[in-house]
Scaffold this active site. Structure first.
Site, PDB file in Angstrom:
ATOM      1  N   TYR A   1       0.814  -1.208   0.000  1.00 53.95           N
ATOM      2  CA  TYR A   1       0.000   0.000   0.000  1.00 53.95           C
ATOM      3  C   TYR A   1       0.854   1.267   0.000  1.00 53.95           C
ATOM      4  O   TYR A   1       0.360   2.352  -0.262  1.00 53.95           O
ATOM      5  CB  TYR A   1      -0.949   0.032   1.211  1.00 53.95           C
ATOM      6  CG  TYR A   1      -1.970  -1.102   1.242  1.00 53.95           C
ATOM      7  CD1 TYR A   1      -2.103  -1.966   0.172  1.00 53.95           C
ATOM      8  CD2 TYR A   1      -2.792  -1.296   2.346  1.00 53.95           C
ATOM      9  CE1 TYR A   1      -3.011  -3.004   0.202  1.00 53.95           C
ATOM     10  CE2 TYR A   1      -3.716  -2.328   2.382  1.00 53.95           C
ATOM     11  CZ  TYR A   1      -3.813  -3.188   1.313  1.00 53.95           C
ATOM     12  OH  TYR A   1      -4.729  -4.211   1.344  1.00 53.95           O
TER      13      TYR A   1
ATOM     14  N   ASP B   1      -2.394 -18.269   2.629  1.00 52.57           N
ATOM     15  CA  ASP B   1      -3.568 -18.980   2.091  1.00 52.57           C
ATOM     16  C   ASP B   1      -4.089 -19.987   3.115  1.00 52.57           C
ATOM     17  O   ASP B   1      -5.298 -20.100   3.359  1.00 52.57           O
ATOM     18  CB  ASP B   1      -3.264 -19.644   0.738  1.00 52.57           C
ATOM     19  CG  ASP B   1      -1.858 -20.225   0.648  1.00 52.57           C
ATOM     20  OD1 ASP B   1      -1.084 -20.088   1.617  1.00 52.57           O
ATOM     21  OD2 ASP B   1      -1.528 -20.837  -0.385  1.00 52.57           O
TER      22      ASP B   1
ATOM     23  N   ASP C   1     -10.210  -8.523   8.561  1.00 54.89           N
ATOM     24  CA  ASP C   1     -11.640  -8.427   8.249  1.00 54.89           C
ATOM     25  C   ASP C   1     -12.307  -9.798   8.307  1.00 54.89           C
ATOM     26  O   ASP C   1     -13.441  -9.928   8.771  1.00 54.89           O
ATOM     27  CB  ASP C   1     -11.862  -7.804   6.860  1.00 54.89           C
ATOM     28  CG  ASP C   1     -12.014  -6.294   6.956  1.00 54.89           C
ATOM     29  OD1 ASP C   1     -11.714  -5.736   8.031  1.00 54.89           O
ATOM     30  OD2 ASP C   1     -12.423  -5.665   5.961  1.00 54.89           O
TER      31      ASP C   1
END
Ligand code: NAD
Length: 360
Positions: free
Chosen positions: A146, A227, A255
């Site tokens: 980011y 994963d 989240d």
């Protein structure tokens, strides 16, 4: 002990939920013989209304001078509020991003706890939900994809976009240390999440985390690929204590972990720098749909205040008292509207604050 707390109530339900957290903190101060001094500061929409900008130098300076920051939430209805007609850098959220940056908050801590009293809200299978879970996701907040260099350009007639995932060993070391420090105050297990089978940044991550682990012989370290972590979170969330990971993996996994607790009004969070300084706030937003109606659930903010006691003030037994009071109130059948179920007793926001203070 005497502590100075900068208080940013913010917008929407912010002032209502923060008032309840302060009520509970005052009870803690009374019971354990501490003194908490509060200084109220503006940030977000209320600062735009008062000062024309979402964050002032004065608010930054006062936060820096405090021992910790307790925050509600900021922002309004993004379609109807005049704040969202302003350029992006003058909107409420720009104030929060600016404050996090000014305070050097690189570690985001999100506890995800499934209270057995609320296990019906968990979307996982009953046999998994019944076991409950209590984990903390520590996400690196200021590096990685980011913040890396990026560009979009035409290469040999084909549009091409590049994002760069960059970490240096110092950035990894400081977040790893934070994770081990927090694990020492919890169940002493760290799961470091990476993609070391593919990414160079993950291989460096793993190497540095292992170096840091040597300084914490009491803490068990395990590595898990991202994963697999996503799968394990829904298969067996009870296995995790502290999960530490880079920015984007943490964004997604935190989240996912929040979702399996089933209720936004219960989710606390903290953002910390290298010292014990932190900004403590609920994970939810300003909930303009219920603002001013004394209906909001103050528990996430009260649990954020408990994190402040534990991680910034090193007041473990005081933090335990608040967390136990929350469990006790839920056990006794008290609920706000968002977590209400049949046969329970419905409380307003301020009544919930009163009840938790009473249980402290
Ligand atoms: P939201 O989290 O404010 O609300 C989503 C839903 O959850 C709403 O139905 C709301 O009523 C409910 N909810 C949230 N917190 C609750 C609580 N404590 N008790 C009971 N119900 C609760 O998200 P949104 O509607 O997408 O955003 C509203 C505003 O909040 C926007 O301006 C957004 O930018 C801002 N926001 C701020 C923060 C922050 O301050 N850190 C975080 C997220 C969103």
């Amino acid at each position: 002990m005497e502590k100075n707390i900068a208080v940013i109530k913010g917008d929407g339900i912010g002032p209502e939920i923060v008032a309840e957290a302060m009520k509970v903190l005052d009870k803690v101060a009374e019971k354990f013989g501490h003194k908490f001094n509060y200084e109220q500061l503006l940030m977000g929409g209320c600062s735009i209304d008062a000062n024309g900008v979402p964050l002032t130098d004065e608010t930054i300076a006062r936060c820096k001078a405090s021992d910790a920051v307790l925050m509600g939430s900021i922002g309004g209805n993004t379609t109807t509020s005049p704040w969202y007609k302003l350029p992006a850098n003058l909107r409420p959220e720009a104030g929060l991003l600016g404050l996090r940056k000014a305070l050097g908050l690189f570690a985001n801590l999100r506890p995800c706890v499934l209270y057995k009293q609320l296990s019906e809200a968990c979307p996982l299978k009953k046999e998994i939900a019944d076991k409950g879970f209590d984990m903390l996701i520590m996400r690196e907040l200021t590096g990685g994809l980011y913040f890396g260099e990026r560009k979009t350009e035409e290469v040999d007639g084909v549009m091409t976009a590049i994002d760069t995932l960059r970490y240096d060993e110092n950035e990894i070391r400081r977040i790893a240390k934070k994770a081990f420090d927090v694990a020492m105050q919890r169940r002493k297990k760290v799961t470091s999440v990476d993609k070391a089978n593919v990414l160079d940044s993950s291989r460096l991550w793993r190497k540095v985390v292992e170096e840091v682990a040597k300084e914490y012989p009491e803490v068990t370290l395990e590595h898990m690929l991202v994963d697999n972590s996503a799968m394990q979170l829904v298969k067996d969330p009870a296995q995790f204590d502290v999960m530490v990971t880079e920015n984007m993996f943490g964004d997604i996994l935190s989240d996912e972990a929040s979702m399996i607790t089933g209720s936004i009004g219960m989710l606390a969070s903290a953002s910390m720098n290298e010292t014990s300084f932190g900004l403590y706030e609920p994970s939810g937003g300003s909930a303009p749909d219920i603002a001013g109606q004394n209906k909001a659930n103050p528990i996430a903010t009260i649990l954020s205040a408990a994190m402040m006691l534990r991680y910034s003030f090193k007041m473990d037994k005081e933090a335990d008292a608040v967390e136990n009071a929350v469990s006790g109130v839920l056990e006794a059948g008290y609920r706000t509207g968002d977590i209400m179920s049949e046969g329970m007793k419905l409380l307003s926001c301020s009544e919930m604050g009163d009840k938790i203070a009473e249980f402290v």
